[in-house]
Design a protein around this motif. Structure first.
Motif, mmCIF file in Angstrom:
data_model
loop_
_atom_site.group_PDB
_atom_site.id
_atom_site.type_symbol
_atom_site.label_atom_id
_atom_site.label_comp_id
_atom_site.label_asym_id
_atom_site.label_seq_id
_atom_site.Cartn_x
_atom_site.Cartn_y
_atom_site.Cartn_z
ATOM 1 N N ALA A 51 0.831 -1.212 0.000
ATOM 2 C CA ALA A 51 0.000 0.000 0.000
ATOM 3 C C ALA A 51 0.863 1.258 0.000
ATOM 4 O O ALA A 51 0.515 2.255 -0.657
ATOM 5 N N GLU A 55 0.743 4.082 -2.984
ATOM 6 C CA GLU A 55 0.584 5.522 -2.758
ATOM 7 C C GLU A 55 1.691 6.318 -3.442
ATOM 8 O O GLU A 55 1.426 7.349 -4.065
ATOM 9 N N LYS A 56 2.932 5.836 -3.332
ATOM 10 C CA LYS A 56 4.054 6.536 -3.976
ATOM 11 C C LYS A 56 3.864 6.605 -5.488
ATOM 12 O O LYS A 56 4.186 7.611 -6.113
ATOM 13 N N ASN A 58 0.949 6.397 -6.926
ATOM 14 C CA ASN A 58 -0.413 6.863 -7.184
ATOM 15 C C ASN A 58 -1.132 5.884 -8.123
ATOM 16 O O ASN A 58 -1.773 6.271 -9.097
ATOM 17 N N HIS A 60 -3.266 2.185 -7.546
ATOM 18 C CA HIS A 60 -3.791 1.347 -6.478
ATOM 19 C C HIS A 60 -4.355 0.037 -7.010
ATOM 20 O O HIS A 60 -5.076 0.030 -8.008
#
Length: 98
Positions: A51, A55-56, A58, A60
């Motif tokens: 996760a 996020e890094k 962007n 998912h």
């Protein structure tokens, strides 16, 4: 903007992932893999680490967890198919699962 993988570049990008255990998803342009860990804590730890990378990037995943099993599907909704973001996240997930 992210672009869909096509042609020989797509084949070259996906080949190592498919050899490592990823599969083409049925009925859509996506890749999928199931990871099995020793227990729930290891599975959840993997998801937590993945996760942070999602996020890094962007980008998912679609995923689910049942006890020690994590099933992941990757696709880039913006291009309605696979992109380099999927390849990068799949590669990182494989590294995290080791």
């Amino acid at each position: 903007m992210t672009e869909a993988l096509t042609g020989p570049a797509r084949d070259a990008a996906l080949a190592p992932l498919l050899a490592a255990g990823w599969e083409m998803a049925q009925a859509r342009d996506a890749i999928t893999r199931t990871y099995v860990f020793a227990n729930f804590v290891e599975a959840f730890g993997f998801m937590t680490r993945a996760a942070l990378w999602a996020e890094k990037l962007n980008h998912h995943p679609e995923w689910s967890n049942v006890y020690k099993t994590v099933t992941v599907t990757l696709t880039t909704h913006d291009v309605d198919g696979l992109s380099n973001l999927d390849v990068m996240l799949a590669t990182r997930m494989d590294q995290l699962a080791r």
